[in-house]
Design a protein around this motif. Structure first.
Motif, PDB file in Angstrom:
ATOM      1  N   SER A  10       6.469 -36.522 -64.838  1.00  0.00           N
ATOM      2  CA  SER A  10       6.316 -35.083 -65.091  1.00  0.00           C
ATOM      3  C   SER A  10       4.901 -34.677 -64.726  1.00  0.00           C
ATOM      4  CB  SER A  10       6.570 -34.752 -66.571  1.00  0.00           C
ATOM      5  OG  SER A  10       5.511 -35.232 -67.380  1.00  0.00           O
ATOM      6  N   GLY A  11       4.712 -33.352 -64.594  1.00  0.00           N
ATOM      7  CA  GLY A  11       3.367 -32.847 -64.371  1.00  0.00           C
ATOM      8  C   GLY A  11       2.456 -33.155 -65.543  1.00  0.00           C
ATOM      9  N   GLY A  12       3.005 -33.159 -66.745  1.00  0.00           N
ATOM     10  CA  GLY A  12       2.208 -33.496 -67.921  1.00  0.00           C
ATOM     11  C   GLY A  12       1.712 -34.923 -67.889  1.00  0.00           C
ATOM     12  N   SER A  42       7.689 -40.142 -60.108  1.00  0.00           N
ATOM     13  CA  SER A  42       9.136 -40.321 -60.112  1.00  0.00           C
ATOM     14  C   SER A  42       9.795 -39.153 -60.839  1.00  0.00           C
ATOM     15  CB  SER A  42       9.502 -41.646 -60.794  1.00  0.00           C
ATOM     16  OG  SER A  42       8.875 -42.748 -60.169  1.00  0.00           O
ATOM     17  N   GLY A  43      11.135 -39.176 -60.920  1.00  0.00           N
ATOM     18  CA  GLY A  43      11.863 -38.165 -61.682  1.00  0.00           C
ATOM     19  C   GLY A  43      12.731 -37.281 -60.817  1.00  0.00           C
ATOM     20  N   VAL A  44      13.866 -36.835 -61.383  1.00  0.00           N
ATOM     21  CA  VAL A  44      14.865 -36.100 -60.601  1.00  0.00           C
ATOM     22  C   VAL A  44      14.583 -34.609 -60.493  1.00  0.00           C
ATOM     23  CG1 VAL A  44      16.687 -37.738 -61.219  1.00  0.00           C
ATOM     24  CG2 VAL A  44      16.380 -35.675 -62.583  1.00  0.00           C
ATOM     25  N   GLY A  45      13.681 -34.066 -61.308  1.00  0.00           N
ATOM     26  CA  GLY A  45      13.536 -32.612 -61.365  1.00  0.00           C
ATOM     27  C   GLY A  45      12.129 -32.110 -61.137  1.00  0.00           C
ATOM     28  N   LYS A  46      11.429 -32.663 -60.161  1.00  0.00           N
ATOM     29  CA  LYS A  46      10.066 -32.215 -59.888  1.00  0.00           C
ATOM     30  C   LYS A  46      10.084 -30.755 -59.424  1.00  0.00           C
ATOM     31  CE  LYS A  46       9.155 -36.826 -57.969  1.00  0.00           C
ATOM     32  NZ  LYS A  46      10.581 -37.136 -57.649  1.00  0.00           N
ATOM     33  N   THR A  47       9.191 -29.964 -59.970  1.00  0.00           N
ATOM     34  CA  THR A  47       9.103 -28.555 -59.575  1.00  0.00           C
ATOM     35  C   THR A  47       8.083 -28.391 -58.453  1.00  0.00           C
ATOM     36  OG1 THR A  47       7.330 -28.031 -61.128  1.00  0.00           O
ATOM     37  CG2 THR A  47       9.601 -27.894 -61.959  1.00  0.00           C
ATOM     38  N   ALA A  48       8.124 -27.242 -57.796  1.00  0.00           N
ATOM     39  CA  ALA A  48       7.158 -26.948 -56.740  1.00  0.00           C
ATOM     40  C   ALA A  48       5.739 -26.964 -57.299  1.00  0.00           C
ATOM     41  CB  ALA A  48       7.472 -25.604 -56.090  1.00  0.00           C
ATOM     42  N   ALA A  49       5.557 -26.446 -58.510  1.00  0.00           N
ATOM     43  CA  ALA A  49       4.224 -26.437 -59.115  1.00  0.00           C
ATOM     44  C   ALA A  49       3.729 -27.852 -59.358  1.00  0.00           C
ATOM     45  CB  ALA A  49       4.255 -25.654 -60.429  1.00  0.00           C
ATOM     46  N   GLU A  50       4.612 -28.736 -59.823  1.00  0.00           N
ATOM     47  CA  GLU A  50       4.208 -30.133 -60.034  1.00  0.00           C
ATOM     48  C   GLU A  50       3.864 -30.807 -58.712  1.00  0.00           C
ATOM     49  OE1 GLU A  50       6.671 -31.481 -64.028  1.00  0.00           O
ATOM     50  OE2 GLU A  50       7.769 -31.329 -62.134  1.00  0.00           O
ATOM     51  N   PHE A 101       5.479 -39.860 -53.714  1.00  0.00           N
ATOM     52  CA  PHE A 101       6.565 -39.261 -54.485  1.00  0.00           C
ATOM     53  C   PHE A 101       7.801 -40.131 -54.273  1.00  0.00           C
ATOM     54  CE2 PHE A 101       3.815 -35.680 -53.451  1.00  0.00           C
ATOM     55  CZ  PHE A 101       3.779 -34.944 -54.634  1.00  0.00           C
ATOM     56  N   ASN A 102       8.469 -40.496 -55.364  1.00  0.00           N
ATOM     57  CA  ASN A 102       9.767 -41.153 -55.260  1.00  0.00           C
ATOM     58  C   ASN A 102      10.823 -40.050 -55.314  1.00  0.00           C
ATOM     59  OD1 ASN A 102       8.561 -43.665 -55.199  1.00  0.00           O
ATOM     60  ND2 ASN A 102       8.792 -44.021 -57.384  1.00  0.00           N
ATOM     61  N   VAL A 103      11.336 -39.681 -54.146  1.00  0.00           N
ATOM     62  CA  VAL A 103      12.221 -38.519 -54.007  1.00  0.00           C
ATOM     63  C   VAL A 103      13.660 -38.926 -54.326  1.00  0.00           C
ATOM     64  CG1 VAL A 103      13.137 -36.835 -52.365  1.00  0.00           C
ATOM     65  CG2 VAL A 103      10.702 -37.423 -52.338  1.00  0.00           C
ATOM     66  N   GLU A 114      15.309 -31.821 -53.204  1.00  0.00           N
ATOM     67  CA  GLU A 114      13.915 -32.127 -53.564  1.00  0.00           C
ATOM     68  C   GLU A 114      13.103 -32.442 -52.312  1.00  0.00           C
ATOM     69  OE1 GLU A 114      11.230 -35.611 -55.643  1.00  0.00           O
ATOM     70  OE2 GLU A 114      13.344 -35.480 -56.223  1.00  0.00           O
ATOM     71  N   LEU A 115      13.696 -33.179 -51.410  1.00  0.00           N
ATOM     72  CA  LEU A 115      13.020 -33.538 -50.157  1.00  0.00           C
ATOM     73  C   LEU A 115      12.639 -32.279 -49.376  1.00  0.00           C
ATOM     74  CD1 LEU A 115      12.278 -36.069 -48.453  1.00  0.00           C
ATOM     75  CD2 LEU A 115      14.542 -35.891 -47.414  1.00  0.00           C
ATOM     76  N   GLU A 116      13.550 -31.337 -49.283  1.00  0.00           N
ATOM     77  CA  GLU A 116      13.276 -30.104 -48.549  1.00  0.00           C
ATOM     78  C   GLU A 116      12.195 -29.277 -49.237  1.00  0.00           C
ATOM     79  OE1 GLU A 116      17.247 -28.575 -48.556  1.00  0.00           O
ATOM     80  OE2 GLU A 116      17.679 -29.317 -46.519  1.00  0.00           O
ATOM     81  N   ARG A 117      12.254 -29.211 -50.564  1.00  0.00           N
ATOM     82  CA  ARG A 117      11.238 -28.432 -51.278  1.00  0.00           C
ATOM     83  C   ARG A 117       9.867 -29.084 -51.134  1.00  0.00           C
ATOM     84  NH1 ARG A 117      12.328 -26.088 -57.177  1.00  0.00           N
ATOM     85  NH2 ARG A 117      13.704 -24.860 -55.831  1.00  0.00           N
ATOM     86  N   LEU A 118       9.801 -30.399 -51.260  1.00  0.00           N
ATOM     87  CA  LEU A 118       8.525 -31.092 -51.135  1.00  0.00           C
ATOM     88  C   LEU A 118       7.939 -30.885 -49.742  1.00  0.00           C
ATOM     89  CD1 LEU A 118       6.350 -32.991 -52.249  1.00  0.00           C
ATOM     90  CD2 LEU A 118       7.806 -34.928 -51.576  1.00  0.00           C
ATOM     91  N   SER A 119       8.765 -30.934 -48.717  1.00  0.00           N
ATOM     92  CA  SER A 119       8.275 -30.708 -47.355  1.00  0.00           C
ATOM     93  C   SER A 119       7.704 -29.302 -47.216  1.00  0.00           C
ATOM     94  CB  SER A 119       9.413 -30.913 -46.347  1.00  0.00           C
ATOM     95  OG  SER A 119       8.960 -30.612 -45.037  1.00  0.00           O
ATOM     96  N   ALA A 120       8.401 -28.327 -47.777  1.00  0.00           N
ATOM     97  CA  ALA A 120       7.931 -26.940 -47.674  1.00  0.00           C
ATOM     98  C   ALA A 120       6.603 -26.759 -48.406  1.00  0.00           C
ATOM     99  CB  ALA A 120       8.983 -25.993 -48.247  1.00  0.00           C
TER     100      ALA A 120
END
Length: 427
Positions: free
Chosen positions: A82-84, A102-110, A122-124, A129-135
């Protein structure tokens, strides 16, 4: 092995009597042994000698700043979910290049926070998630280093709530689709594919499931290299279990786990990461509690403690077993009797053990829950408006409170009453 032993009839944490801490801090409280934490980390580090590797402590098992700093100073990396947890690792001085996200629900802010602060990888876990991380990375003029977490459909033979590597679990990408998703990742502008990730579950007590999973990872590595991917790092996860009882049955040792890694993936020339949590911190901690009452019921006796399910939720959530021992050493051959060991929370589920054979105890006596250093304090809550219990770290003959118990005033002050409720109910 841990460093919670009886000396002169009193249970000690290293060189400190636990009763002495209780007298100053009050009960319940968590106590951790620095010597045990470091010993267990070093066993994993030594098990991978001769291979390029990094042992990343799974912070979800225990995220106290002092624990993170102790292990990081010894050379450990951190696995965060998590970001925390990322913020905690950085605040404890862990460099970004030793943090795996790691984790299934990483947010754009994190994602942005980790890219700005530094990240090992990042363990995607999915294509979205892969598309969001790339963006996110491309918008920052960066490329995110990634592994894809592969779900190998392996039965870890552990509790259903902590199994993560079967096809019905929410984690990872089905191994049958791995080559397709890696090809997608290679086309994305903000992604740098560096390796493969796998994690099949927690509290595994045999090596066979690891071997099945790691052989699948080895085969996938070869296939992906044939497809043109530069697979140079394997994140093999964690999950090796600990002995929660004092029986003769014990999970495999870290050195046996290390030998398995060499045997299955050692010929691939990859850097290896592992992410142990429970085996590093589990037996390094105890929860100390005081007996409030002994109560006789219909056909059973209850031992009512001042610790509750909000302090240690594992028995309620997982039907988990923890040894419960008195701080005063019982005489050899002392008679035992069965107790239901319970807490004061208004839930029938606030039960630590049923029919547990214990030596005679009385109100005011102190007991310790062994193997409580992992998934104890981190999963605690303030249910029933009970303050979070303090945490204490012992090193040799020194000890310090590393998280204080909040006062009731401090807890209540976190709430705010809106102005429009002032005078509500008045005539």
């Amino acid at each position: 092995m841990d460093h919670f032993l009886y000396r002169d009839g009193a249970l000690h944490a290293e060189d400190v009597p636990l009763a002495a801490i209780a007298a100053e801090v009050g009960t319940p409280f968590y106590c951790y042994s620095a010597a045990t934490l470091l010993r267990h980390y070093r066993l994993f580090d030594e098990a991978l000698n001769g291979m390029e590797h990094l042992v990343c402590f799974a912070m979800k098992s225990n995220s106290n700043q002092a624990i993170i700093r102790l292990l990081a100073d010894a050379g450990a990396g951190m696995d965060v979910v998590s970001g925390g947890e990322y913020a905690r690792a950085r605040a404890a001085g862990v460099p970004g290049n030793r943090i795996v996200f790691s984790g299934v629900g990483k947010t754009a802010a994190e994602m942005r926070t980790a890219l700005e602060g530094g990240i090992r990888q990042f363990n995607v876990e999915s294509e979205p998630e892969l598309e969001r991380l790339s963006a996110v990375a491309a918008a920052m003029g960066s490329r995110a280093p990634i592994t894809l977490r592969i779900n190998p459909d392996v039965d870890a033979k552990t509790h259903a709530k902590i199994a993560t590597g079967k096809s019905e679990n929410k984690f990872g990408i089905p191994i049958a689709r791995a080559r397709e998703v890696y090809a997608m990742a290679a086309r994305l502008p903000g992604i740098d594919v560096i390796g493969i990730d796998v994690h099949i579950g927690s509290q595994l007590t045999e090596l066979a499931p690891f071997e099945v999973a790691y052989r699948k990872v080895a085969d996938l590595t070869r296939a992906l290299r044939e497809d043109g991917h530069d697979i140079r790092r394997l994140d093999l996860g964690g999950g090796l279990g600990i002995p929660y009882t004092r029986s003769n049955e014990a999970p495999p040792l870290p050195r046996d786990y290390g030998d398995l890694i060499r045997r299955t993936v050692g010929d691939l020339g990859c850097e290896v990461e592992i992410e142990p949590g429970r085996l590093i911190s589990g037996n390094a901690g105890v929860l100390v509690s005081e007996v409030i009452y002994l109560k006789s019921g219909e056909g059973r006796d209850f031992l009512i403690l001042d610790a509750a399910m909000n302090d240690l939720v594992r028995p309620s959530m997982y039907d988990a077993y923890h040894d419960i021992v008195p701080l005063r050493e019982p005489a050899p051959g002392a008679p035992q009797q069965p107790f239901d060991v319970v807490g004061p929370v208004c839930e029938t589920g606030d039960t630590f053990a049923r029919g547990r054979e214990l030596t005679a105890l009385a109100a005011g006596d102190l007991v310790a829950f062994r193997s409580a250093g992992a998934y104890g304090a981190v999963m605690a809550s303030e249910y029933n408006s009970r303050p979070l219990v303090p945490e204490v770290l012992v090193q040799g003959d020194r000890w310090a409170v590393i998280r204080p118990r909040p006062t009731l005033d401090e807890m209540i002050a976190r709430d705010t009453v809106p102005d429009w409720l002032d005078g509500a109910g008045a005539d």
